[in-house]
Design a protein around this motif. Structure first.
Motif, mmCIF file in Angstrom:
data_model
loop_
_atom_site.group_PDB
_atom_site.id
_atom_site.type_symbol
_atom_site.label_atom_id
_atom_site.label_comp_id
_atom_site.label_asym_id
_atom_site.label_seq_id
_atom_site.Cartn_x
_atom_site.Cartn_y
_atom_site.Cartn_z
ATOM 1 N N LYS A 193 -74.970 32.236 -38.079
ATOM 2 C CA LYS A 193 -75.938 32.306 -36.975
ATOM 3 C C LYS A 193 -75.399 33.273 -35.924
ATOM 4 N N VAL A 194 -76.104 34.378 -35.748
ATOM 5 C CA VAL A 194 -75.643 35.467 -34.883
ATOM 6 C C VAL A 194 -76.687 35.751 -33.811
ATOM 7 N N ILE A 195 -76.226 35.949 -32.579
ATOM 8 C CA ILE A 195 -77.101 36.487 -31.540
ATOM 9 C C ILE A 195 -76.492 37.786 -31.042
ATOM 10 N N ASP A 196 -77.314 38.818 -31.026
ATOM 11 C CA ASP A 196 -76.930 40.138 -30.553
ATOM 12 C C ASP A 196 -77.550 40.307 -29.173
ATOM 13 N N VAL A 197 -76.761 40.019 -28.134
ATOM 14 C CA VAL A 197 -77.268 40.010 -26.761
ATOM 15 C C VAL A 197 -77.234 41.434 -26.201
ATOM 16 N N GLY A 198 -78.385 41.885 -25.729
ATOM 17 C CA GLY A 198 -78.494 43.287 -25.333
ATOM 18 C C GLY A 198 -78.569 44.160 -26.562
ATOM 19 N N ASP B 4 -72.719 30.836 -34.288
ATOM 20 C CA ASP B 4 -71.402 31.072 -34.897
ATOM 21 C C ASP B 4 -70.755 32.336 -34.343
ATOM 22 N N VAL B 5 -71.578 33.341 -34.096
ATOM 23 C CA VAL B 5 -71.091 34.645 -33.629
ATOM 24 C C VAL B 5 -71.994 35.136 -32.511
ATOM 25 N N VAL B 6 -71.390 35.598 -31.432
ATOM 26 C CA VAL B 6 -72.102 36.218 -30.324
ATOM 27 C C VAL B 6 -71.582 37.641 -30.171
ATOM 28 N N ILE B 7 -72.509 38.590 -30.107
ATOM 29 C CA ILE B 7 -72.167 39.998 -29.931
ATOM 30 C C ILE B 7 -72.801 40.483 -28.632
ATOM 31 N N ALA B 8 -72.002 41.152 -27.810
ATOM 32 C CA ALA B 8 -72.507 41.773 -26.577
ATOM 33 C C ALA B 8 -71.908 43.167 -26.507
ATOM 34 N N PRO C 37 -67.876 25.877 -30.702
ATOM 35 C CA PRO C 37 -66.428 25.762 -30.882
ATOM 36 C C PRO C 37 -66.022 26.273 -32.264
ATOM 37 N N GLY C 38 -65.013 27.104 -32.301
ATOM 38 C CA GLY C 38 -64.611 27.739 -33.540
ATOM 39 C C GLY C 38 -65.327 29.050 -33.810
ATOM 40 N N GLY C 39 -66.330 29.371 -32.974
ATOM 41 C CA GLY C 39 -67.087 30.606 -33.159
ATOM 42 C C GLY C 39 -66.372 31.815 -32.604
ATOM 43 N N LYS C 40 -66.929 32.988 -32.912
ATOM 44 C CA LYS C 40 -66.303 34.259 -32.553
ATOM 45 C C LYS C 40 -67.243 35.073 -31.663
ATOM 46 N N LEU C 41 -66.644 35.716 -30.672
ATOM 47 C CA LEU C 41 -67.379 36.567 -29.737
ATOM 48 C C LEU C 41 -66.779 37.971 -29.758
ATOM 49 N N TYR D 288 -62.200 40.950 -29.049
ATOM 50 C CA TYR D 288 -62.611 39.840 -29.901
ATOM 51 C C TYR D 288 -61.978 38.543 -29.409
ATOM 52 N N PHE D 289 -62.778 37.475 -29.477
ATOM 53 C CA PHE D 289 -62.344 36.180 -28.970
ATOM 54 C C PHE D 289 -62.807 35.067 -29.907
ATOM 55 N N GLU D 290 -62.141 33.921 -29.807
ATOM 56 C CA GLU D 290 -62.581 32.712 -30.479
ATOM 57 C C GLU D 290 -62.680 31.594 -29.447
ATOM 58 N N LYS D 291 -63.609 30.677 -29.690
ATOM 59 C CA LYS D 291 -63.777 29.531 -28.800
ATOM 60 C C LYS D 291 -63.037 28.331 -29.387
ATOM 61 N N PRO D 292 -62.042 27.838 -28.710
ATOM 62 C CA PRO D 292 -61.278 26.715 -29.259
ATOM 63 C C PRO D 292 -62.122 25.465 -29.448
ATOM 64 N N PHE D 293 -61.731 24.650 -30.409
ATOM 65 C CA PHE D 293 -62.430 23.388 -30.618
ATOM 66 C C PHE D 293 -62.194 22.439 -29.468
#
Length: 243
Positions: free
Chosen positions: A16-21, A88-92, A115-119, A232-237
């Motif tokens: 599940k990806v959102i491409d913001v902007g 799951d993934v956020v892109i900006a 949580p556990g996702g990648k930005l 690149y970042f990850e969101k901790p659980f």
């Protein structure tokens, strides 16, 4: 022309990806092509209509797996219309430099990441951007233009303070830096200047053909003059909201 490394984000079937902007949709197209369920999110309704047309054409042509889903959503990055932890993934990519309330936008990007996702966040790199600003006011002093120049460590720290873990960074598009310096030097509103046209043709040839010589050159030059920096970042659980 992608700025984000999709392998590092582990984008694949059902992600599940959102491409913001989302802009012209370049990162949304790649996510869809890889089988993700992607939302191209932007405030430009007219631009998103074109993105939607191409996403539908990709689906009809079998350029994305049949299970993948793609949609466009018009909205404001300062108030994403999604619950906490939705993606799951956020892109900006190349948007934060346009937004006055960047801290609010960053908080929203973090909020909708599970949580556990990648930005992945990309912005113009400090040195190439600074040169553009010095060469031309037209480059940035316009409606919707760039309002700030980020230093990578300062932007990284903003997201870490928001509760994310920093994992990686790289630079991209070194061949584009001289192009923009040239445009700024001759006037950004002069796309038909002979030198600008010639360099633009070179970039188009490079993007379409991807010859080894330019790929090697850009790879070598990216650490020095890459036009963009990707973080690149990850969101901790066990994410704890900052005090």
């Amino acid at each position: 022309m992608l700025t984000v490394d999709y392998d590092r984000l582990a984008v694949g079937m059902g992600t599940k990806v959102i491409d913001v902007g989302a802009g012209a949709g370049r990162h949304s197209y790649e996510a869809y092509r890889r089988g993700a369920d992607v939302i191209a999110f932007d405030m430009d309704a007219e631009g998103l209509a074109e993105v939607d047309t191409l996403l539908q054409a990709m689906g009809e042509a079998g350029e994305a797996p049949a299970s993948a889903k793609a949609q466009v959503v018009v909205g404001d990055a300062l108030a994403l219309p999604y619950p906490d932890g939705e993606f799951d993934v956020v892109i900006a990519s190349e948007i934060l430099e346009h937004i006055p309330s960047d801290d609010t936008a960053i908080a929203e990007l973090i909020r909708v990441l599970k949580p556990g996702g990648k930005l992945a966040v990309t912005v113009p790199r400090w040195l190439p951007e600074k040169i553009c600003w010095l060469l031309s006011d037209e480059y940035h002093a316009n409606e919707g233009g760039h309002i700030r120049i980020y230093k990578a460590d300062e932007l990284r720290d903003k997201l870490v303070r928001g509760g994310l873990e920093f994992t990686h960074s790289h630079h991209a598009h070194a061949l584009h830096s001289p192009f923009w310096w040239l445009k700024c030097a001759v006037g950004v509103e002069k796309p038909n200047h002979p030198a600008v046209k010639a360099y633009h043709q070179l970039l188009v040839w490079d993007m379409m053909s991807r010859p080894a010589v330019t790929r090697l050159a850009e790879s070598a030059l990216n650490p020095l003059v890459g036009k963009s920096v990707a973080l690149y970042f990850e969101k901790p659980f066990t994410n704890v909201a900052p005090q």
